[in-house]
Design an enzyme around this catalytic site. Structure first.
Site, mmCIF file in Angstrom:
data_model
loop_
_atom_site.group_PDB
_atom_site.id
_atom_site.type_symbol
_atom_site.label_atom_id
_atom_site.label_comp_id
_atom_site.label_asym_id
_atom_site.label_seq_id
_atom_site.Cartn_x
_atom_site.Cartn_y
_atom_site.Cartn_z
ATOM 1 N N ASP A 1 0.820 -1.211 0.000
ATOM 2 C CA ASP A 1 0.000 0.000 0.000
ATOM 3 C C ASP A 1 0.853 1.260 0.000
ATOM 4 O O ASP A 1 0.438 2.294 -0.522
ATOM 5 C CB ASP A 1 -0.942 -0.012 1.203
ATOM 6 C CG ASP A 1 -2.104 -0.992 1.023
ATOM 7 O OD1 ASP A 1 -2.276 -1.508 -0.100
ATOM 8 O OD2 ASP A 1 -2.823 -1.248 2.005
ATOM 9 N N TYR B 1 -3.876 4.070 9.983
ATOM 10 C CA TYR B 1 -3.537 4.568 11.316
ATOM 11 C C TYR B 1 -4.788 4.889 12.128
ATOM 12 O O TYR B 1 -4.865 4.624 13.336
ATOM 13 C CB TYR B 1 -2.648 5.801 11.164
ATOM 14 C CG TYR B 1 -1.989 6.309 12.421
ATOM 15 C CD1 TYR B 1 -1.999 5.581 13.617
ATOM 16 C CD2 TYR B 1 -1.322 7.536 12.409
ATOM 17 C CE1 TYR B 1 -1.372 6.069 14.757
ATOM 18 C CE2 TYR B 1 -0.682 8.027 13.541
ATOM 19 C CZ TYR B 1 -0.717 7.286 14.717
ATOM 20 O OH TYR B 1 -0.102 7.765 15.836
#
Length: 302
Positions: free
Chosen positions: A78, A195
Site C-alpha cells: 500500500d 492509522y
C-alpha cells in the site's frame, strides 16, 4: 461501476523498490501484457531500480504517465500505491494493485492470481472504485508554507520525547474543541483502515462521503472519533507543544510552531482503483482483518 468495453492500450508499470524476487514477477507481467498487444512503459524510479535501459523500454515520469497511459499497474504494498496515487491523482489514470507487500488493502490482487485478474480487467470486465483525497495547507500567519495531498490521512502529532500537544480545532469556521493529546488523525474513508483504525477510529466504506477525525491518546476520554461531511474545512491550530509535525500519508513536514494552522479539506482530485469484476470490499476486510470466514468457504468468490 462495471464495464464490458476494453479501453486500454498503454499501461504503466510501477514497482516497489528493494523487494526480493520482484524482477521475476515484473518480467512475468511484462511478458503477459506484451503478448496481448499492450504497450508497457516504466515509471522512472521503477526503471532505475530494475536497471531498465532507455533502449529496452519507454520510461516516463508521473506527468508523462498521466499524459500518455490508460492505466497504471502498481506492484508492491500500500505504501507504493500511496506514493504513485498522489502523483497521478491530477491525471485521472486508473490504478491496478498487485500485492507484493503485506496487508494490501489497495494493492489487493494476489501474485498467484495476477494474470487472470489482469486479463479480466484489461479486457473490460472490472469494477471501478473512486476514492477521495485530502489536501492540506500549513499556514504561518497569512503565508502558506507547505501544501500536501493525502490518500490515507493527514496526521498532526507530537515528537517522541515531547509532552502532549494542545490543538484547537475549527470546522467550517465554527469552534469545535481544544484538545490535549498525542495528536490528531484526519482521515479519508480509504485511510480508515490504516492509522485511524489502530487509534480506535471507525471503518468507513470507501463510497461514503466523509472525513474521519481520530484523537491519538487524548487526555480527556470524552474526546472521541467523529465523522464529518466531506465538504468540511477543518482547521487545526497548534496552541502549544514541542516538536510537533504534520504528516501527509506519513510524508513529514516538521518544525511546526505555536499558532501555525493546518487547513484541511477534500482535494479536487480523486483516484480510481480497478478490481476484477466480482470483487468485494467486504471480502477484502474479512481477509485483511482476519474476521471469521464463512464455513467451508461459503460466500467466497470463485
Amino acid at each position: 461501476m462495471t464495464t464490458t468495453h476494453a479501453v486500454f492500450h498503454t499501461i504503466a508499470l510501477v514497482v516497489r523498490p528493494n523487494t526480493d524476487g520482484i524482477a521475476e514477477s515484473v518480467a512475468s507481467v511484462v511478458d503477459f501484457l506484451q503478448q496481448r498487444g499492450y504497450e508497457v512503459v516504466f515509471e522512472e524510479t521503477t526503471a532505475a531500480h530494475l536497471g531498465v535501459q532507455l533502449d529496452d523500454a519507454r520510461v516516463l515520469s508521473a506527468a508523462g504517465i498521466g499524459a500518455e497511459c490508460d492505466a497504471a499497474i502498481v506492484m508492491g504494498g500500500d505504501g507504493t500505491m500511496l506514493g504513485i496515487a498522489r502523483q497521478l491523482a491530477p491525471f485521472n489514470v486508473p490504478l491496478i494493485g498487485i500485492n507484493q507487500g503485506r496487508l494490501g488493502f489497495m494493492t489487493d490482487i494476489p501474485l498467484e492470481g495476477m494474470h487472470d485478474a489482469l486479463g479480466r480487467i484489461l479486457s473490460g470486465s472490472y469494477k471501478a472504485e473512486r476514492r477521495t483525497l485530502l489536501e492540506g495547507r500549513v499556514m504561518r500567519g497569512d503565508a502558506s508554507i507547505h501544501v500536501g495531498m493525502a490518500v490515507n490521512d493527514v496526521v498532526v502529532s507530537r515528537g517522541a520525547g515531547a509532552g502532549m500537544a494542545e490543538l484547537r480545532v475549527d470546522v467550517d469556521g465554527q469552534f469545535m474543541y481544544n484538545q490535549r493529546s498525542d495528536g490528531l488523525i484526519i482521515s479519508t474513508p480509504t485511510g480508515s483502515t490504516a492509522y485511524a483504525l489502530s487509534a480506535g477510529g471507525p471503518l468507513l466504506h470507501p463510497s461514503l462521503g466523509g472525513i474521519v477525525m481520530v484523537p491519538i491518546a487524548p487526555h480527556a476520554l470524552s474526546n472521541r472519533p467523529i465523522v464529518l461531511p466531506e465538504s468540511s474545512e477543518i482547521v487545526v491550530e497548534i496552541v502549544r507543544g514541542r516538536d510537533i509535525s504534520v504528516n501527509f500519508d506519513m510524508q513529514t513536514f516538521a518544525s511546526l510552531q505555536a499558532q501555525d494552522r493546518i487547513v484541511i479539506q477534500r482535494s479536487p482530485h480523486a483516484i480510481t482503483f480497478l478490481h476484477p469484476d466480482g470483487w468485494s470490499y467486504y471480502n477484502t476486510l474479512r481477509e485483511k482483518l482476519h474476521w471469521n470466514e464463512y464455513p467451508s468457504g461459503e460466500g467466497k468468490l470463485a
